[in-house]
Design an enzyme around this catalytic site. Structure first.
Site, PDB file in Angstrom:
ATOM      1  N   LYS A 173       0.860  -1.188   0.000  1.00 22.88           N
ATOM      2  CA  LYS A 173       0.000   0.000   0.000  1.00 22.88           C
ATOM      3  C   LYS A 173       0.892   1.232   0.000  1.00 22.88           C
ATOM      4  O   LYS A 173       1.768   1.368   0.853  1.00 22.88           O
ATOM      5  CB  LYS A 173      -0.906  -0.011   1.233  1.00 22.88           C
ATOM      6  CG  LYS A 173      -1.708   1.280   1.459  1.00 22.88           C
ATOM      7  CD  LYS A 173      -2.659   1.177   2.662  1.00 22.88           C
ATOM      8  CE  LYS A 173      -3.328   2.517   2.970  1.00 22.88           C
ATOM      9  NZ  LYS A 173      -4.233   2.443   4.153  1.00 22.88           N
ATOM     10  N   LYS A 219     -10.526  12.446   8.313  1.00 20.33           N
ATOM     11  CA  LYS A 219     -10.018  12.068   9.641  1.00 20.33           C
ATOM     12  C   LYS A 219      -9.992  13.295  10.564  1.00 20.33           C
ATOM     13  O   LYS A 219      -9.886  14.416  10.079  1.00 20.33           O
ATOM     14  CB  LYS A 219      -8.576  11.530   9.511  1.00 20.33           C
ATOM     15  CG  LYS A 219      -8.458  10.171   8.871  1.00 20.33           C
ATOM     16  CD  LYS A 219      -6.993   9.772   8.732  1.00 20.33           C
ATOM     17  CE  LYS A 219      -6.842   8.420   8.072  1.00 20.33           C
ATOM     18  NZ  LYS A 219      -7.385   7.302   8.841  1.00 20.33           N
ATOM     19  N   ASP A 262     -12.506   6.581   3.933  1.00 20.79           N
ATOM     20  CA  ASP A 262     -11.244   6.400   4.660  1.00 20.79           C
ATOM     21  C   ASP A 262     -10.765   4.943   4.621  1.00 20.79           C
ATOM     22  O   ASP A 262      -9.643   4.645   5.004  1.00 20.79           O
ATOM     23  CB  ASP A 262     -11.411   6.881   6.106  1.00 20.79           C
ATOM     24  CG  ASP A 262     -10.089   7.138   6.804  1.00 20.79           C
ATOM     25  OD1 ASP A 262      -9.047   7.125   6.117  1.00 20.79           O
ATOM     26  OD2 ASP A 262     -10.100   7.349   8.030  1.00 20.79           O
ATOM     27  N   ARG A 272      -7.699  -0.601   1.038  1.00 20.00           N
ATOM     28  CA  ARG A 272      -8.215  -1.860   0.479  1.00 20.00           C
ATOM     29  C   ARG A 272      -8.723  -1.660  -0.955  1.00 20.00           C
ATOM     30  O   ARG A 272      -8.699  -2.589  -1.762  1.00 20.00           O
ATOM     31  CB  ARG A 272      -9.295  -2.435   1.401  1.00 20.00           C
ATOM     32  CG  ARG A 272     -10.522  -1.577   1.550  1.00 20.00           C
ATOM     33  CD  ARG A 272     -11.351  -1.934   2.777  1.00 20.00           C
ATOM     34  NE  ARG A 272     -10.768  -1.443   4.028  1.00 20.00           N
ATOM     35  CZ  ARG A 272     -11.289  -1.655   5.226  1.00 20.00           C
ATOM     36  NH1 ARG A 272     -12.397  -2.355   5.366  1.00 20.00           N
ATOM     37  NH2 ARG A 272     -10.711  -1.174   6.305  1.00 20.00           N
TER      38      ARG A 272
END
Ligand code: BES
Ligand code: MN
Ligand code: ZN
Length: 490
Positions: free
Chosen positions: A258, A270, A340, A344
């Protein structure tokens, strides 16, 4: 990076401004008798008076010999069960202190050591001397200290010892690169910069490289990766490095990282507190690049592919929104519940892309979930796979590297949590088992090869000083990747 060499000189006579002597708990004078008499018995006295007991991380600074080592630093290793681990830790501490002292060079002595132990000491010394000062103005002349530039390990100068030194330097280079990339702020370490770093590695070591930008990813129909990248004007990069050390027809180990150069959370933004740490959201990708730097130097007989999904996750008028449905590279539809949970989404398309390399095995590493930090803290990476043999192989590699992992389950019932009302799958499953549902999501895209996932959110960087390692990136998962590959070569 610290230059490490080996030398078979006598520790009592070696000319250095700092001689490190690593000793176990309740040390005896055997092995350091020469040094003891050269210092008029100061080692015996220090041990007898219990000024130095050899407990782990204990340090005692002594004045040395006029002709020979001018200073001595005794370092304790405690009760030693794993010699390589104990030497590595002590070497890291030694180099960190030598760097602080401003001596410029140092010599390491720990009695008879094997070539493997020479490797561990080299890795430790390089890790301890590592620092990131590129962006700081130099301090005023009077406060300036010499950075540690040279270290010598006292050991027999044989072919095997030199091999141990060379592999230690390769691993040290890889980990240093990973740590530097991680420490670099997001405005400097951009997706473009990661691609440039990969191109530089490919050029130096004659490796294959492919870089897909936004246009190429559109052609590839990577709707999941592109959804994350649609909020940023920066060109996202899917970087694929190919190291071909094995026979042409052998399937490669594929490593995926990642590479979120900054993760603001996107529209699901966030909180401001601690958001600066999200420059570290590319540590998986940095680990892949670090591994390839090491591979280039070690030249093991194996084929390895490294894939990095690099972009940033930003809120903007063009950003993806909660509720959006996108189509991934493998054709599956994804409902975006929380923007957020972007890592993935990026990895989904990287995992699907990996299939074209006909992998022997695929391992991805990602600072994927805060939930993994809650589950395992900062002491172990989460290891996920449906293949128990592969889990054991990764745990063993992590252990050898000093980067512990711990398995978490991937039972089918967890899949319920990521079922979507409108799409094939949704990108979050709520708070329960957050690290597991993230892995379950990835599994939807890791099809056609054995696969494992490492959640390094708690282990890739430290917000506190860890004695051996300063605040910041630890180098994880570089060591695990390298040891996994070495394990497959042997
Ligand atoms: N990069 C973060 C995960 C993270 C959080 C790493 C804290 C290190 C420390 C990831 O992209 C993320 O934001 N995950 C979310 C997922 C959630 C929205 C399901 C999280 O963990 O909160
Ligand atoms: Mn995120
Ligand atoms: Zn993230």
């Amino acid at each position: 990076m610290l230059a490490v060499s080996i030398n078979s000189a006598n520790p009592a006579e070696v000319g250095t401004s700092l001689l490190i002597v690593a000793l176990p708990e309740n040390p005896t004078i055997a092995g350091i008798a020469g040094l003891d008499s050269a210092t008029q018995g100061s080692l015996t006295r220090s041990i007898e008076m219990k000024d130095f007991r050899g407990t782990r991380d204990e340090m005692l600074h002594l004045t040395g010999v006029a002709k020979g080592p001018r200073r001595l630093l005794l370092i304790g290793m405690g009760t030693v069960t794993d010699r390589r681990a104990a030497f590595k830790r002590a070497a890291t501490l030694a180099a960190r202190n030598a760097n602080r002292l401003g001596v410029g060079e140092m010599v390491w002595y720990s009695g008879q050591i094997t070539p493997e132990e020479t490797e561990s000491i080299t890795v430790g010394l390089i890790a301890g001397a590592w620092e990131y000062v590129d962006l700081k103005s130099p301090p005023p002349e009077a406060e300036r200290r010499k950075p540690l530039e040279k270290a010598v390990i006292l050991t027999s100068n044989t072919d095997d010892s030199r091999k141990g030194l060379a592999s230690g330097q390769a691993i040290g280079s890889g980990q240093s690169l990973a740590r530097r990339l991680a420490m670099m702020p997001g405005n400097l370490c951009t997706p473009e910069y990661l691609a440039q770093t990969a191109a530089d590695i490919a050029k130096r070591y004659n490796m294959g490289i492919t870089v897909l930008g936004r246009r190429e990813m559109e052609t590839e129909k990577m709707g999941s990766f592109l959804a994350v990248a649609q909020g940023t004007p920066q060109d996202p990069k899917l970087i694929a490095l190919e190291y071909k050390g094995g026979k042409a027809n052998t399937k490669p180990v594929v490593l995926i990282g990642k590479g979120l150069c900054f993760d603001s959370g996107g529209i699901s933004i966030k909180p401001a507190q601690g958001m600066e740490f999200m420059k570290f959201d590319m540590c998986g990708g940095a680990g892949v690049l670090g591994t390839f730097e090491a591979l280039g130097q070690m030249e093991p007989a194996i084929n390895v592919v490294g894939i990095i999904g690099a972009t940033t996750n930003m809120p903007s008028g063009t950003a993806m929104n909660p509720g959006d449905v996108v189509k991934a590279h493998n054709g599956k539809s994804i409902e975006i519940i929380n923007t957020d949970a972007e890592g993935r989404l990026v990895l989904a398309d990287c995992l699907s892309y990996a299939k074209r390399f006909d992998p022997d095995v695929v391992i991805d590493a990602a600072t994927l979930t805060g939930a993994c930090v809650i589950a395992l803290g900062h002491s172990a990476s989460g290891v996920f796979s449906t293949d128990d043999v592969l889990i054991a192989e990764i745990l063993a590699a992590g252990k050898r590297a000093g980067e512990p992992g711990w398995p978490l389950p991937m039972w089918d019932e967890y899949k319920e949590l990521i079922k979507s009302d409108v799409a094939d799958v949704k990108n979050t499953g709520g708070r329960p088992a957050g690290a597991v549902t993230a892995a379950m999501f990835l599994k939807e895209f890791a099809d056609g090869y054995p696969w494992a996932h490492l959640d390094i959110a708690g282990t890739a960087y430290s917000e506190t000083d860890l004695v051996t390692i300063p605040k910041g990136p630890t180098g994880v998962p570089t060591g695990t990747f390298i040891e996994f590959i070495r394990g497959r070569v042997r």
